[in-house]
Design an enzyme around this catalytic site. Sequence first.
Site, PDB file in Angstrom:
ATOM      1  N   CYS A   1      19.871  27.740  52.733  1.00 38.59           N
ATOM      2  CA  CYS A   1      19.501  26.541  51.990  1.00 38.59           C
ATOM      3  C   CYS A   1      19.914  25.255  52.682  1.00 38.59           C
ATOM      4  O   CYS A   1      19.548  24.177  52.228  1.00 38.59           O
ATOM      5  CB  CYS A   1      20.125  26.584  50.602  1.00 38.59           C
ATOM      6  SG  CYS A   1      21.906  26.570  50.677  1.00 38.59           S
TER       7      CYS A   1
ATOM      8  N   CYS B   1      25.385  31.636  47.953  1.00 42.35           N
ATOM      9  CA  CYS B   1      26.141  30.378  47.913  1.00 42.35           C
ATOM     10  C   CYS B   1      27.640  30.631  48.078  1.00 42.35           C
ATOM     11  O   CYS B   1      28.376  29.771  48.554  1.00 42.35           O
ATOM     12  CB  CYS B   1      25.878  29.654  46.600  1.00 42.35           C
ATOM     13  SG  CYS B   1      24.124  29.535  46.187  1.00 42.35           S
TER      14      CYS B   1
HETATM   15  S1  FES Z   1      21.681  26.953  46.960  1.00 42.26           S
HETATM   16 FE1  FES Z   1      22.625  26.157  48.684  1.00 42.26          FE
HETATM   17  S2  FES Z   1      24.644  26.722  48.361  1.00 42.26           S
HETATM   18 FE2  FES Z   1      23.700  27.356  46.551  1.00 42.26          FE
END
Ligand code: FES
Lengths: 388, 127
Positions: B34, B103
């Site tokens: 992400c 995450c």
């Molecule tokens: S979505 Fe990026 S750290 Fe949780």
Amino acid sequence: MPEDRIRYFDHSATTPTHPDVVAAMLPYFTEHFGNPSSLYGIAEESREAIARARSQVAAAIGATPEEIFFTAGGTESDNWAIKGIAHAHRDRGDHIITTAIEHHAVLHTCAFLEEQGFSVTYLPVDREGRVDPAAVRDAITDHTILVTVMTANNEVGTVQPIREIGAIAREHGIPFHTDAVQAIGNLELDVDEDNIDLLSLSGHKFYGPKGIGALYIKNGTKIANLIHGGGQERGRRAGTENLPGVVGLGAAIERACTDIPAHAARLAGLRDRLLAGIMEGIPDVTLNGHPTERLPGNINLSFGGIDGEALLTLLAMKGICASTGSACSSGSDAPSHVLLAIGTSPQRARASLRLTLGDLTADEDVDYLLALLPGAVEKLRRLSGAGA
Amino acid sequence: MQFTEKVMDHFENPRNVGVLEDANAVAEVGSKECGDTTTLYLKIRDNRIVDVRFRTLGCAAAIASSSMATELIKGKTLEEAWALTNTDVVEALGGLPEPKIHCSVLAEGAIREAINNYRRSQGLDPW
Ligand code: FES
């Protein structure tokens, strides 16, 4: 402090069914439940109700009732328009023109057709999310059989010059489809004046029920069926009619399109006040999408130094419903294809917030959000070090 | 996204946020999935983590994981801290929704990288 009142800033995702619409639907679950395909009296009532709804939908977009076909929603309408035209016109060519910022109902349908040997041009948009009609003209080849461009974007709210695009398609004798799911009730549309051959709409975006939509197909348009079975919808879309849904769709669209200018002016007023307050109260924010050619209730922002999903979570804790341009929360971590297409950096795209206003948005909700948002952003910036 | 109370608590009131001016081990890691990032500051004395701070640009799960991880490693020896996995962090948080598990990997990565940076600074081989 727990917040019990929900502040709803996600009208582009869905809207509540209006009580008047629910009231219109109710008898069609119980009293007037006849299958419209049957021959007796209560079936006749169902047929009449469907005819009435068809006229209501037609009137809202300047079509005639025979040009309206009920579907299960915007996604089915998009699928039908695109696959139906592609398959019916394959003898003429195999090229489709669309844009990079369409809804997935359009993009994934086009990708599916690519697997079947069609070729698709995905036109880029400018920094404000607009498609250049000249680029549509340039992309047309002898093999082009469909142009599909959304009326207004669901994420950044940018409104497209569809009338000009439709005119170009028409000059070349190419059917023009528009996904108007976000536009109905917010913008005045007329399929003749706007040069539209096919138009998708969805009930739950304008205070109608979910699971019902319609596809407008201009008289004389050659299109293949998507759903095969019985002879419903004049043999074009099989399946026993979703009678209460159809009635609800008719009632909702009539209500939503009765005074669009007044509705749009109210939303634009709230939106502009909210936007001005945010810009004043928070540093390092950008507005995504077009400054003026945008849906009256749409604000899409990117903040420096935060994660959009974290902001959403903070807001949700305070009773605020909003959405982010990032698909993170849905399990896929790719940033929004729309934000990337308008030139937003991946990092900034992940730091986005979409606020969509509608009937549920009151003045005090705007005040509440304005009181809360700067602190929430600052809190996250302190955490990331961006605010230090 | 349904988070446990622990997650919400650590997200709303994260522990050990900020920069350690006298840190002797720092690591900055990013998530490939992400693009979110965590920076971890450790103060190590006699093979023990005596103080810790973090900064995270990430979602609620990333922030809560970092916060929980800093709590878990404070006072631990480097060996103990190294042994901490993201599964331990998730467990301490009472669980994370499936799509948010990645995450918590940020915190684990930051701890290990900080420890190795420290080892290198001491002329030792990284683990
Ligand atoms: S979505 Fe990026 S750290 Fe949780």
